[in-house]
Motif scaffolding. Structure first.
Motif, PDB file in Angstrom:
ATOM      1  N   GLN A 505      21.813 -15.647  40.793  1.00  0.00           N
ATOM      2  CA  GLN A 505      22.192 -16.468  41.938  1.00  0.00           C
ATOM      3  C   GLN A 505      22.903 -17.713  41.426  1.00  0.00           C
ATOM      4  O   GLN A 505      22.682 -18.167  40.291  1.00  0.00           O
ATOM      5  N   ARG A 506      23.737 -18.275  42.291  1.00  0.00           N
ATOM      6  CA  ARG A 506      24.474 -19.486  41.920  1.00  0.00           C
ATOM      7  C   ARG A 506      24.070 -20.620  42.857  1.00  0.00           C
ATOM      8  O   ARG A 506      23.876 -20.430  44.059  1.00  0.00           O
ATOM      9  N   PHE A 507      23.939 -21.794  42.271  1.00  0.00           N
ATOM     10  CA  PHE A 507      23.632 -22.995  43.047  1.00  0.00           C
ATOM     11  C   PHE A 507      24.882 -23.864  43.096  1.00  0.00           C
ATOM     12  O   PHE A 507      25.456 -24.196  42.059  1.00  0.00           O
ATOM     13  N   ARG A 508      25.289 -24.240  44.337  1.00  0.00           N
ATOM     14  CA  ARG A 508      26.463 -25.100  44.502  1.00  0.00           C
ATOM     15  C   ARG A 508      26.007 -26.385  45.187  1.00  0.00           C
ATOM     16  O   ARG A 508      25.393 -26.352  46.252  1.00  0.00           O
ATOM     17  N   GLN A 530      29.951 -28.584  42.449  1.00  0.00           N
ATOM     18  CA  GLN A 530      29.802 -27.844  41.209  1.00  0.00           C
ATOM     19  C   GLN A 530      28.837 -26.673  41.398  1.00  0.00           C
ATOM     20  O   GLN A 530      27.917 -26.742  42.197  1.00  0.00           O
ATOM     21  N   ALA A 531      29.049 -25.582  40.651  1.00  0.00           N
ATOM     22  CA  ALA A 531      28.218 -24.382  40.756  1.00  0.00           C
ATOM     23  C   ALA A 531      27.615 -24.052  39.404  1.00  0.00           C
ATOM     24  O   ALA A 531      28.273 -24.172  38.354  1.00  0.00           O
ATOM     25  N   TYR A 532      26.320 -23.585  39.424  1.00  0.00           N
ATOM     26  CA  TYR A 532      25.585 -23.313  38.195  1.00  0.00           C
ATOM     27  C   TYR A 532      24.706 -22.081  38.390  1.00  0.00           C
ATOM     28  O   TYR A 532      24.273 -21.758  39.506  1.00  0.00           O
ATOM     29  N   ASP A 533      24.414 -21.406  37.278  1.00  0.00           N
ATOM     30  CA  ASP A 533      23.519 -20.257  37.329  1.00  0.00           C
ATOM     31  C   ASP A 533      22.090 -20.730  37.596  1.00  0.00           C
ATOM     32  O   ASP A 533      21.629 -21.714  37.007  1.00  0.00           O
ATOM     33  N   VAL A 534      21.404 -19.984  38.469  1.00  0.00           N
ATOM     34  CA  VAL A 534      20.000 -20.268  38.777  1.00  0.00           C
ATOM     35  C   VAL A 534      19.129 -19.391  37.885  1.00  0.00           C
ATOM     36  O   VAL A 534      19.208 -18.168  37.925  1.00  0.00           O
ATOM     37  N   ASP A 549      27.580 -32.549  27.099  1.00  0.00           N
ATOM     38  CA  ASP A 549      28.069 -32.981  25.787  1.00  0.00           C
ATOM     39  C   ASP A 549      28.164 -31.806  24.817  1.00  0.00           C
ATOM     40  O   ASP A 549      27.784 -31.910  23.639  1.00  0.00           O
ATOM     41  N   GLY A 550      28.638 -30.671  25.318  1.00  0.00           N
ATOM     42  CA  GLY A 550      28.832 -29.498  24.481  1.00  0.00           C
ATOM     43  C   GLY A 550      27.557 -28.739  24.176  1.00  0.00           C
ATOM     44  O   GLY A 550      27.577 -27.778  23.390  1.00  0.00           O
ATOM     45  N   GLU A 551      26.446 -29.109  24.799  1.00  0.00           N
ATOM     46  CA  GLU A 551      25.162 -28.457  24.538  1.00  0.00           C
ATOM     47  C   GLU A 551      24.655 -27.812  25.819  1.00  0.00           C
ATOM     48  O   GLU A 551      24.771 -28.392  26.912  1.00  0.00           O
ATOM     49  N   THR A 552      24.068 -26.620  25.701  1.00  0.00           N
ATOM     50  CA  THR A 552      23.488 -25.949  26.857  1.00  0.00           C
ATOM     51  C   THR A 552      22.117 -26.560  27.145  1.00  0.00           C
ATOM     52  O   THR A 552      21.262 -26.626  26.257  1.00  0.00           O
ATOM     53  N   ARG A 553      21.965 -27.007  28.386  1.00  0.00           N
ATOM     54  CA  ARG A 553      20.696 -27.618  28.777  1.00  0.00           C
ATOM     55  C   ARG A 553      20.175 -26.956  30.042  1.00  0.00           C
ATOM     56  O   ARG A 553      20.936 -26.416  30.852  1.00  0.00           O
ATOM     57  N   HIS A 554      18.873 -27.014  30.223  1.00  0.00           N
ATOM     58  CA  HIS A 554      18.238 -26.538  31.444  1.00  0.00           C
ATOM     59  C   HIS A 554      17.526 -27.701  32.126  1.00  0.00           C
ATOM     60  O   HIS A 554      16.898 -28.526  31.463  1.00  0.00           O
ATOM     61  N   GLY A 555      17.653 -27.756  33.427  1.00  0.00           N
ATOM     62  CA  GLY A 555      16.993 -28.815  34.187  1.00  0.00           C
ATOM     63  C   GLY A 555      16.720 -28.353  35.608  1.00  0.00           C
ATOM     64  O   GLY A 555      17.095 -27.250  36.021  1.00  0.00           O
ATOM     65  N   TRP A 556      16.082 -29.216  36.355  1.00  0.00           N
ATOM     66  CA  TRP A 556      15.649 -28.880  37.715  1.00  0.00           C
ATOM     67  C   TRP A 556      16.360 -29.743  38.746  1.00  0.00           C
ATOM     68  O   TRP A 556      16.544 -30.947  38.555  1.00  0.00           O
ATOM     69  N   VAL A 557      16.769 -29.111  39.846  1.00  0.00           N
ATOM     70  CA  VAL A 557      17.381 -29.808  40.976  1.00  0.00           C
ATOM     71  C   VAL A 557      16.641 -29.390  42.244  1.00  0.00           C
ATOM     72  O   VAL A 557      16.033 -28.311  42.306  1.00  0.00           O
ATOM     73  N   ARG A 558      16.721 -30.232  43.260  1.00  0.00           N
ATOM     74  CA  ARG A 558      16.128 -29.864  44.542  1.00  0.00           C
ATOM     75  C   ARG A 558      17.016 -28.830  45.236  1.00  0.00           C
ATOM     76  O   ARG A 558      18.237 -28.993  45.303  1.00  0.00           O
ATOM     77  N   SER A 559      16.391 -27.785  45.756  1.00  0.00           N
ATOM     78  CA  SER A 559      17.167 -26.753  46.440  1.00  0.00           C
ATOM     79  C   SER A 559      17.859 -27.296  47.682  1.00  0.00           C
ATOM     80  O   SER A 559      18.886 -26.768  48.117  1.00  0.00           O
ATOM     81  N   SER A 560      17.331 -28.390  48.258  1.00  0.00           N
ATOM     82  CA  SER A 560      17.937 -28.981  49.457  1.00  0.00           C
ATOM     83  C   SER A 560      19.224 -29.733  49.149  1.00  0.00           C
ATOM     84  O   SER A 560      19.933 -30.143  50.078  1.00  0.00           O
ATOM     85  N   ASP A 561      19.529 -29.918  47.836  1.00  0.00           N
ATOM     86  CA  ASP A 561      20.748 -30.643  47.469  1.00  0.00           C
ATOM     87  C   ASP A 561      21.966 -29.730  47.387  1.00  0.00           C
ATOM     88  O   ASP A 561      23.044 -30.170  46.959  1.00  0.00           O
ATOM     89  N   GLY A 565      23.482 -18.779  46.479  1.00  0.00           N
ATOM     90  CA  GLY A 565      24.048 -17.505  46.895  1.00  0.00           C
ATOM     91  C   GLY A 565      24.550 -16.721  45.693  1.00  0.00           C
ATOM     92  O   GLY A 565      24.470 -17.186  44.542  1.00  0.00           O
ATOM     93  N   PRO A 566      25.089 -15.552  45.925  1.00  0.00           N
ATOM     94  CA  PRO A 566      25.617 -14.738  44.821  1.00  0.00           C
ATOM     95  C   PRO A 566      26.875 -15.372  44.238  1.00  0.00           C
ATOM     96  O   PRO A 566      27.533 -16.196  44.886  1.00  0.00           O
ATOM     97  N   PRO A 567      27.220 -14.988  43.022  1.00  0.00           N
ATOM     98  CA  PRO A 567      28.450 -15.530  42.403  1.00  0.00           C
ATOM     99  C   PRO A 567      29.661 -15.187  43.266  1.00  0.00           C
ATOM    100  O   PRO A 567      29.732 -14.138  43.905  1.00  0.00           O
TER     101      PRO A 567
END
Length: 568
Positions: A505-508, A530-534, A549-561, A565-567
């Motif tokens: 799923q993608r988060f936009r 912006q869109a990101y993989d969930v 900064d060129g590094e892959t990071r994981h973090g949490w966002v509110r779904s209400s923001d 949906g699918p890519p």
């Protein structure tokens, strides 16, 4: 004339009364009294002798200003004395009696300039009897003061003052006797009312007068001296209770409670579930009985029944500053979870660690409570938990703070206390489980250390990369992920591969500057659109993968923001 009347009355009363006492009251021939009962008879005789000492004069002068400006004064005087008192046994030598005449007189004069003085007066001679039912043979005799009506012209409560003199002598010579009917009272029942919207924990020390067969009546604090363990009462919102006699922890009770306590004064204060305090009268006495000017300002009153004093705790208007939160724990696993909890809380103004143990049912949320039924609130906690297939040890020795630090202080302002929820995540199907094999290891998010894991703890494996393993972790009670060196872990099975990109799923983002968090820290601000993989969804939060900064990071966002949906 009055003296002749007194002499005639005394002669008739003494002869008839003494004859009745001697004939009906002397112990029967051959009867032997027990040591206790003989002592009572002897003390009854001494009480009779002490009645002859009663000769009381009360005088009072008062004044006030009338509506026309003139000053009005009033003088009132009362005199009474007990004459020759006789004593003996009656009713088959089971009961005792005192018999004596009382001479009483009084007047009240009202004086006002320009007005004829007014005077009211009266005098009388009456017979008084005091009967002790069960004086012989019973553990607790019943005393009844038989006081007839009489004439007198003062403003004083003459009947109660007469009873006072008799009662003082009963308490002196026969303190084991229970006085019936109207009498002098020094104490009241205590009723406590909770007008707030939360459960109230009330703490009480009470000063009461107790009879001891060896020492007589004496004042003492119950259940202990102030500063020691008080009596504790838990009261629901809007409820009222009378303090009970037995046990230090009373429960709400009805008006028909058979054993309410009495007290002359108390130390009393309260706290609610939010930690708000009502400290008044914790260090100072709250008097339940007022001073009585008719009895030389002694704290007494006269009545047929013991009266009730009510202490009401009213709401405190907000907002308030809180340093704690109410604790809630959620078990997402399909098995019950046994929890051992330590929590740092403030009670009676003192912060201390306390303990609790409880079980959270499968797929349920739970609010632990203390011994008084109040929800546990704390500034920080430590805990461990176990189910059939999981062990949680992350915060067994490290503190989990329930209140964030703001400007160097862990406090917040609100109308009501906040809630902190900790979620125990289940073992996901098909996910490798990593067990910590070293005493302690760092959990990293990039170059930042976000926590530590300890030997024996288990975590879900999310990903492997070179010498590092990413695990499902918790920071400040919120689900996050972090990296641990593989050498500190032992995995039970291989971690599953990442799902193919076309199944993600993608988060936009639809909100400007959406916050990306790891634990309670904001690590980035994401622009709108912006869109990101969930990677994961939990309780209104989404874990996404971003490039920083060129590094892959994981973090949490509110779904209400944003939208999910699918890519595209």
């Amino acid at each position: 004339m009055i003296r002749q009347r007194i002499r005639r009355w005394m002669a008739r009363s003494i002869l008839l009364g003494a004859a009745a006492l001697l004939v009906a009251g002397s112990p029967s021939i051959g009867q032997e009294l027990s040591k206790r009962d003989q002592s009572r008879v002897d003390r009854l005789d001494k009480m009779a002798a002490s009645m002859d000492e009663v000769d009381v004069t009360k005088k009072e002068t008062s004044g006030d200003r009338q509506s026309d400006g003139r000053r009005q004064s009033k003088v009132s005087e009362l005199k009474f004395r007990f004459l020759l008192c006789t004593s003996g046994l009656i009713n088959d030598d089971k009961d005792g009696m005192l018999l004596f005449p009382m001479q009483v007189s009084g007047f009240t004069s009202t004086l006002s300039p320009g007005v004829k003085p007014r005077r009211r007066s009266g005098a009388d001679l009456v017979e008084i009897r005091v009967v002790f039912t069960g004086l012989v043979g019973q553990d607790t005799p019943q005393a009844e003061i038989k006081l007839p009506s009489f004439k007198q012209g003062s403003t004083f409560p003459a009947a109660d003052l007469v009873r006072e003199e008799i009662q003082k002598r009963i308490e002196r010579f026969l303190p084991e006797a229970e006085i019936q009917g109207r009498q002098r009272r020094r104490e009241k029942y205590l009723r406590v009312t909770n007008q707030t919207e939360q459960i109230l924990k009330v703490f009480v020390h009470r000063r009461t007068n107790r009879f001891d067969p060896e020492t007589g009546y004496r004042w003492l604090w119950k259940p202990a001296e102030p500063g020691q363990q008080p009596q504790v009462v838990s009261i629901d919102p809007g409820k009222s209770v009378r303090l009970k006699a037995d046990g230090e922890n009373s429960e709400p009770d009805s008006e028909q409670d058979a054993s309410p306590v009495t007290a002359q004064r108390v130390r009393i204060w309260a706290e609610n579930e939010a930690g708000q305090r009502w400290p008044k009268h914790r260090e100072t006495d709250l008097w339940l009985v007022d001073k009585n000017p008719d009895f030389d300002d002694a704290r007494v009153y006269y009545s047929e029944q013991i009266e009730t004093f009510e202490r009401v705790f009213d709401p405190q208007p907000g907002p308030h500053v809180f340093t704690e939160r109410v604790l809630r724990m959620a078990n997402k696993a399909p098995q019950p979870l046994s929890v051992s909890l330590q929590y740092r809380t403030t009670e009676r103004g003192l912060a201390a660690w306390r303990e609790a143990e409880f079980t959270i049912p499968a797929n349920s949320a739970f609010e632990p409570k203390d011994d008084y039924g109040m929800r546990i609130r704390a500034s920080r906690i430590r805990f461990s938990a176990e189910s059939e297939d999981r062990r949680y040890r992350t915060y067994q020795t490290d503190d989990l703070w329930l209140v964030e630090r703001v400007d160097g202080r862990r406090a917040y302002q609100a109308d009501a206390i906040g809630q902190f929820q900790y979620v125990f995540q289940p073992l996901a199907a098909g996910v490798d489980v990593a067990t910590v094999t070293t005493d302690s290891a760092e959990v990293k998010d990039g170059s930042k250390t976000i926590g530590r894991v300890r030997k024996g703890e288990q975590y879900d494996v999310l990903q492997r990369r070179g010498p590092w393993t990413r695990i499902a972790f918790a920071s400040d009670g919120k689900p996050v992920s972090g990296w641990v060196l593989q050498k500190h872990l032992k995995a039970g099975r291989d971690a599953p591969g990442a799902p193919p990109s076309d199944s993600r799923q993608r988060f936009r983002t639809t909100r400007t500057n959406t916050e990306l968090k790891v634990g309670g820290a904001i690590i980035a601000s994401i622009p709108k659109g912006q869109a990101y993989d969930v990677l994961e969804q939990r309780d209104g939060w989404l874990r996404i993968e971003v490039q920083l900064d060129g590094e892959t990071r994981h973090g949490w966002v509110r779904s209400s923001d944003g939208t999910v949906g699918p890519p595209e």
